[in-house]
Design a protein around this motif. Structure first.
Motif: not given
Length: 84
Positions: A36, A48, A50-53, A80
C-alpha cells in the motif's frame, strides 16, 4: 507475477546497482507484491509491505530511482524472500 514485474525485479537485483529504473516501475512492482503506497509531505512516499513501513523519496526532477534507493529496496525484498 506478470512478466513486466519480473523484469523490474530482475533489474532491482542486477549487479552493479542500476540507476536506470523508473520510480513508477518500482511502485508498480511493490503494488504487485501487495504494498500500500501513500503520499507523504514533499516527495516522500510511504510503502507498507510485509507489515513494515518504509519511506522513500520519489525522484525529481528525473524519473529514475537513485542507486541507494534501489539497493535499499533490494535488501528489503531479499530479507523477505522475494528474489528473481
Amino acid at each position: 507475477m506478470k512478466r513486466k514485474h519480473l523484469k523490474i525485479l530482475k533489474a532491482v537485483f542486477s549487479h552493479p546497482v542500476s540507476a536506470n529504473i523508473l520510480w513508477q516501475d518500482i511502485e508498480s512492482l511493490l503494488r504487485e507484491l501487495g504494498a500500500e503506497i501513500t503520499e507523504r509531505e514533499g516527495s516522500r512516499v510511504a510503502v507498507v509491505l510485509f507489515n513494515e513501513v518504509r519511506v522513500f523519496h520519489r525522484p525529481h526532477p528525473g524519473p529514475n530511482t537513485d542507486k541507494g534507493a534501489v539497493a535499499s529496496i533490494r535488501n528489503w525484498l531479499r530479507k523477505h524472500g522475494i528474489v528473481p
